[in-house]
Design an enzyme around this catalytic site. Structure first.
Site, PDB file in Angstrom:
ATOM      1  N   HIS A  86       0.843  -1.199   0.000  1.00 48.13           N
ATOM      2  CA  HIS A  86       0.000   0.000   0.000  1.00 48.13           C
ATOM      3  C   HIS A  86       0.873   1.242   0.000  1.00 48.13           C
ATOM      4  O   HIS A  86       1.918   1.261   0.628  1.00 48.13           O
ATOM      5  CB  HIS A  86      -0.923   0.011   1.241  1.00 48.13           C
ATOM      6  CG  HIS A  86      -2.083   0.936   1.091  1.00 48.13           C
ATOM      7  ND1 HIS A  86      -2.003   2.264   1.408  1.00 48.13           N
ATOM      8  CD2 HIS A  86      -3.344   0.721   0.626  1.00 48.13           C
ATOM      9  CE1 HIS A  86      -3.168   2.827   1.163  1.00 48.13           C
ATOM     10  NE2 HIS A  86      -4.002   1.915   0.689  1.00 48.13           N
ATOM     11  N   GLU A 137      -7.835  -4.920  -0.282  1.00 47.79           N
ATOM     12  CA  GLU A 137      -8.461  -5.675  -1.377  1.00 47.79           C
ATOM     13  C   GLU A 137      -8.491  -7.178  -1.127  1.00 47.79           C
ATOM     14  O   GLU A 137      -9.313  -7.884  -1.698  1.00 47.79           O
ATOM     15  CB  GLU A 137      -7.743  -5.388  -2.705  1.00 47.79           C
ATOM     16  CG  GLU A 137      -7.576  -3.923  -3.043  1.00 47.79           C
ATOM     17  CD  GLU A 137      -8.884  -3.186  -3.284  1.00 47.79           C
ATOM     18  OE1 GLU A 137      -9.951  -3.718  -2.934  1.00 47.79           O
ATOM     19  OE2 GLU A 137      -8.829  -2.063  -3.802  1.00 47.79           O
TER      20      GLU A 137
END
Ligand code: COA
Length: 377
Positions: free
Chosen positions: A256, A314
């Site tokens: 991320h 996700e």
């Protein structure tokens, strides 16, 4: 001038917001003052939306009247249904359909174009157009929205044509709350930029859907699900990870830009998925995903000891949405359904103290060219 250059605006602060606080180092996400872990599994989506718009939770009467007002805008204009049906017939990607469908929400305005009513129209109609697209793709007629169901329940009802059970609704609601807002991400920045020109909220949401479509922003959960299906078929999941990384591929659902630790949304969605899958036939899928996460994080650490590559939002989005019955191709549109709350709240916040967003570019092109008429070139 190049000293000023900041590609991607990383680390640049361009707005103040009371909507969400993202702490990438500590792995914390606060939504409207509540830690995500507290809000996401408890609130209905309507309560979260009210919180973002009004900066407080509604009492029972306020919640009932807010739910009613939101639900009254669910029916999309026939032109929106025609557009998503045409998109399905021509094989266009789901996010193209959703963009065209939500843009047509302007046709549902009842005379008054205010940021507040435009926000409700966009939020209320996104599930309607996403579900109508999906049904058209399966040669099925759209299902009329029901105003007596909660936002999440009505979305599932419009997808399947049947009233969903409470566990599916709770699972989806937890997802919607978990991703409703996340600082100044690309699509939210897009929405704020559009509305800051004193354009309108439906235009802002339409542009934000376009930004979310890109694989660098909203496109990862579908490939995560594909990978998990490969994992289940693989003899050794660690080998599969090695193969992908050796081929120069990125492992979907890990890493991320902001979080240096495990994404806090991963924990909330993992817990929601665990609750949902418990005792169900597909619980082996959840167990396989959880085992794979451990393997993948270890292999990533071995492969890139210089980086921290932890699980992002996700990974368990794919696990949870798959469980509650959202089709893979609707993962990104369902992200839009959730994030519409954040987009519209940011638009309203931007307009409270507006200043046009207008950065500059460092010119690196030619100088001093001389014009020659076309017949002499
Ligand atoms: N698998 C393997 N390697 C990864 C990786 C992943 N999931 N994520 C990042 N890396 C590597 C990159 O290959 C890059 O290596 P390099 O320095 O040799 O070029 C390095 O880490 C830095 O990558 P970069 O793209 O600059 O980092 P970022 O902070 O901008 O990346 C993401 C953030 C999310 C785009 C990235 O982690 C990624 O692509 N993840 C997979 C897709 C995904 O899950 N997206 C959903 C995000 S919520």
């Amino acid at each position: 001038m190049t000293g000023d250059l900041n590609r991607g605006l990383e680390g640049v602060t361009v707005a103040e917001t009371r909507l969400s606080r993202v702490d990438g180092e500590a792995g914390e996400l606060v939504i409207g003052g509540f830690p995500l872990e507290e809000l996401a599994p408890s609130a209905t989506y309507e309560e979260t939306l009210f919180l973002l718009y009004e900066d407080r939770l509604p009492d029972a009467d306020e919640l009932a009247s807010f739910r009613k007002r939101l639900a009254s805008h669910r029916e999309a204009p026939p032109e929106a249904i025609d557009a998503v049906t045409a998109a399905a017939d021509r094989g266009l990607p789901p996010m193209d359909a959703v963009r065209m469908g939500v843009a047509a929400a302007s046709l549902a305005r009842d005379g008054d174009e205010t940021p507040e009513t435009d926000s409700l129209l966009a939020v209320a109609q996104l599930p309607t157009v996403a579900a109508a697209y999906w049904r058209a793709r399966n040669d099925e007629a759209p299902v009329e929205p029901r105003s007596d169901l909660r936002h999440a329940a009505n979305y599932l009802h419009m997808l399947d044509g049947a009233e969903p059970d409470e566990e599916r609704v709770r699972g989806l609601e937890t997802y919607l709350n978990s991703v409703v807002d996340h600082g100044l991400n690309a699509s939210t920045f897009t929405a704020r930029t559009i509305v800051a020109t004193e354009s309108d909220v439906i235009s802002a949401v339409t542009g934000a859907v376009g930004a979310l479509k890109g694989p660098l922003h909203g496109g990862a959960p579908g490939p995560v699900l594909d990978m998990l299906h490969d994992v289940i078929d693989a003899d050794d999941p660690a080998d599969l990870v090695h193969e992908k990384l050796d081929a120069g591929e990125r492992l979907m659902g890990f890493g991320h830009r902001v979080y240096q630790v495990r994404d806090p949304r991963a924990a909330v969605l993992e817990a929601a998925a665990e609750r949902f899958y418990e005792g169900r036939e597909q619980s082996a899928f959840f167990d396989a995903a959880r085992e794979f996460e451990d393997v993948a994080v270890d292999v990533l650490a071995e492969h890139r000891p210089d980086l921290t590559l932890e699980t992002n939002v996700e990974f368990y989005t794919a696990v949870l949405l798959n469980g509650v019955g959202i089709p893979r191709d609707l993962f990104t549109p369902t992200f839009a359904v959730a994030r519409a709350g954040g987009w519209t709240a940011h638009c309203r916040e931007q307009l409270e103290d507006n200043r046009i967003i207008r950065p500059r570019a460092s010119y690196v092109g030619a100088e001093g060219r001389e014009w020659t008429p076309v017949e002499q070139r």
